[in-house]
Scaffold this active site. Structure first.
Site, PDB file in Angstrom:
ATOM      1  N   GLY A  50       0.941  -1.373  -0.066  1.00  0.00           N
ATOM      2  CA  GLY A  50       0.018  -0.036   0.064  1.00  0.00           C
ATOM      3  C   GLY A  50       0.804   1.108  -0.126  1.00  0.00           C
ATOM      4  N   GLY A  51       2.216   1.084   0.484  1.00  0.00           N
ATOM      5  CA  GLY A  51       3.192   2.540   0.299  1.00  0.00           C
ATOM      6  C   GLY A  51       2.683   3.197   1.475  1.00  0.00           C
ATOM      7  N   THR A  52       3.502   4.547   1.104  1.00  0.00           N
ATOM      8  CA  THR A  52       3.116   5.627   2.442  1.00  0.00           C
ATOM      9  C   THR A  52       1.679   5.903   2.282  1.00  0.00           C
ATOM     10  OG1 THR A  52       5.407   6.476   1.978  1.00  0.00           O
ATOM     11  CG2 THR A  52       3.887   7.986   2.768  1.00  0.00           C
ATOM     12  N   LYS A  62      -5.743  11.277   7.693  1.00  0.00           N
ATOM     13  CA  LYS A  62      -6.865  11.598   7.268  1.00  0.00           C
ATOM     14  C   LYS A  62      -8.034  10.997   8.333  1.00  0.00           C
ATOM     15  CE  LYS A  62      -4.649  13.698   4.359  1.00  0.00           C
ATOM     16  NZ  LYS A  62      -3.274  14.023   4.604  1.00  0.00           N
ATOM     17  N   GLY A 191       8.902  22.635  11.411  1.00  0.00           N
ATOM     18  CA  GLY A 191       8.646  22.926  10.082  1.00  0.00           C
ATOM     19  C   GLY A 191       7.153  23.193  10.061  1.00  0.00           C
ATOM     20  N   ILE A 195       2.512  18.987   6.171  1.00  0.00           N
ATOM     21  CA  ILE A 195       2.424  18.062   6.973  1.00  0.00           C
ATOM     22  C   ILE A 195       2.208  18.502   8.611  1.00  0.00           C
ATOM     23  CG2 ILE A 195       3.608  16.096   7.812  1.00  0.00           C
ATOM     24  CD1 ILE A 195       4.694  15.501   5.180  1.00  0.00           C
ATOM     25  N   GLU A 198      -1.068  20.179   9.236  1.00  0.00           N
ATOM     26  CA  GLU A 198      -2.229  19.212   9.334  1.00  0.00           C
ATOM     27  C   GLU A 198      -2.188  18.584  10.663  1.00  0.00           C
ATOM     28  OE1 GLU A 198      -3.335  17.405   4.664  1.00  0.00           O
ATOM     29  OE2 GLU A 198      -2.410  16.159   6.406  1.00  0.00           O
ATOM     30  N   HIS A 455     -28.762  25.193  -5.470  1.00  0.00           N
ATOM     31  CA  HIS A 455     -28.608  26.074  -4.136  1.00  0.00           C
ATOM     32  C   HIS A 455     -29.138  25.226  -3.261  1.00  0.00           C
ATOM     33  CE1 HIS A 455     -28.972  29.886  -1.787  1.00  0.00           C
ATOM     34  NE2 HIS A 455     -30.283  29.233  -1.499  1.00  0.00           N
TER      35      HIS A 455
END
Length: 486
Positions: A50-52, A62, A191, A195, A198, A455
């Site tokens: 699945g990776g990062t 999230k 920093g 990232i 969040e 609307h």
């Protein structure tokens, strides 16, 4: 004596049609597509399928941000006429929910690979030749694979700056922060990029004190100043302390957890916190791949160099996703897969250089952007109209009590084409997607101004955005730029 083992001790390579290094958001679907086409594919993954994105990025962050938003709304319930008791955050339950969602996504990826017939090898991959990759398995044994096609999809990892004491104070990067089982009392964040912001907002909503330390003069330095200022106001209003223009000199352990010495033109200050998050960028995972053995070129930052078709300088070797540089987003990696798939399996070529790439930062409100912003348009000397609408003027925002932020659009003054847009607002990523589709379909600002949208929706606000009075930016003339004129 050489530390390299002689070739006679290496396992004889197994032949296959393709080797993919890294089971991320490009590697997994590519492995499935190539296998479906009848090719024998080996996918080598060092840690998690699945990776990062699935394991340390989009999915866990999230999911936690969603929990933090619920806590935030619960504290605001009086504003909506809803009476509730004191809000308490069960951080262990937040983490358990996050872990459950990650495992669901991760196992889904593994199941898809198994059903497709991909051979998944868990181990650390390294080139031992231009088209030969060796995997070191968890038990220390090794397997080697040789194929005419090799795909590098190894992603990137958090960057740790070279600061005295940083490695000794128990600091964590984004991966480490996601694994915490206790809620930080006071989280220092090194920093002020996306990232850090969040995480900063989310942990403040969970109940931590949060201090963001940024070397630059403002947060979100890649955004227009008014957008960055509006986002900073949101964070400060929620209790996040923001310190810009500070250089970190050193870190050390303390009774409270960690001390950080920061310096600015006015002097030095020691900040004390219980935890320190390092959020200073990302580094490509290429330093231990044996790319020099394969002859694959990298740039000065370690990103794999590729051409328009994502091919490296070595015939048959490709690089996809964050490892090649450029915008480091999941949707970019997935589109890299589509570019390679279409070229190899369908004979359709498309360059990765001319893509319209959006992004969304999942602060609350969301910060979403595509194309040019006002700063870039001015730097390029374009004649443009810039439309701006505060979210406090949007009907849907007023009704839902989500009036923080603004939206902006940059429009070519001659053609009325939309060149870029930024939305800082509730569900900003969804509203931006409408603007992106308009750009892809060559719709003009007038088309959106006159469009009939339901609307009251967030998208309807695009009528109002383009009905407003824009600011006109014109290129400087030669006379303007001569000394003593203008």
């Amino acid at each position: 004596m050489s530390q390299n083992k002689p070739d006679t001790e290496r396992p004889a390579p197994d032949r296959c049609d393709a080797v993919i290094i890294g089971a991320g958001q490009a590697g997994v679907p590519l492995a499935q597509a190539l296998t479906d086409s009848g090719r024998q594919v080996v996918l080598i993954e060092a840690e998690h399928v699945g990776g990062t994105c699935v394991n340390e990025g989009c999915t866990p962050t999230k999911t936690m941000i969603a929990s933090a938003r619920v806590a935030h709304l619960a504290r605001r319930s009086d504003e909506y006429g809803v009476q509730d008791g004191q809000v308490q955050v069960d951080f262990a339950a937040v983490q358990a929910r996050k872990d459950s969602v990650v495992e669901q996504f991760r196992s889904g990826s593994r199941d898809g690979l198994e059903q497709a017939g991909v051979e998944l090898v868990m181990g650390r991959a390294r080139f031992i030749g231009p088209h030969t990759v060796q995997a070191t398995l968890p038990d220390g044994s090794r397997r080697a694979f040789e194929a005419p096609l090799v795909f590098i999809n190894t992603g990137a990892r958090p960057t740790w700056p070279n600061l005295p004491g940083l490695r000794d104070v128990g600091a964590v990067d984004s991966t480490g922060l996601l694994a915490l089982r206790e809620l930080p009392e006071h989280l220092l964040i090194l920093g002020g990029g996306y990232i850090g912001l969040e995480f900063g907002q989310a942990f403040a909503r969970f109940g931590s004190r949060v201090t963001v330390i940024e070397r630059g003069e403002r947060l979100a330095s890649h955004e227009d100043p008014d957008v960055a200022a509006a986002l900073t106001d949101v964070l400060c209003d929620e209790g996040v302390a923001v310190l810009c223009g500070r250089e970190v000199v050193w870190t050390r352990r303390s009774d409270s957890g960690v001390d950080v010495l920061v310096r600015d033109p006015q002097g030095e200050q020691i900040l004390s916190g219980s935890h320190l998050l390092v959020a200073t960028g990302r580094t490509p995972n290429t330093d231990d791949l044996g790319l020099d053995v394969a002859g694959v070129d990298v740039d000065e930052r370690g990103h794999v160099r590729v051409d328009d078709d994502l091919r490296t300088n070595v015939e048959g070797v490709y690089a996809l996703g964050d490892v090649k540089g450029g915008p480091a987003f999941t949707h970019v990696a997935y589109d890299d897969f589509r570019i390679v798939r279409d070229a190899l399996l369908h004979g359709q070529r498309r360059s990765w250089h001319n893509r319209l790439i959006p992004y969304t930062v999942f602060t609350d409100p969301q910060l979403a952007r595509v194309g040019l912003d006002e700063m870039q348009a001015r730097e390029q000397g374009l004649r443009v109209r810039v439309y701006t609408l505060p979210m406090s003027k949007v009907a849907r925002a007023i009704e839902t009590g989500e009036t923080s932020g603004l939206m902006k659009a940059v429009v070519d003054d001659e053609t009325d084409q939309i060149l870029g847009a930024t939305v800082l607002g509730a569900e900003g990523g969804e509203t931006l997607s409408v603007l992106q589709v308009a750009m892809q379909g060559n719709l003009t600002a007038s088309d959106l101004r006159d469009g009939v949208f339901s609307h009251p929706t967030w998208t309807e606000s695009l009528n109002n955005l383009f009905m407003g009075t824009p600011v006109l930016h014109t290129p400087k003339s030669a006379a303007d730029e001569r000394p003593g004129t203008g």
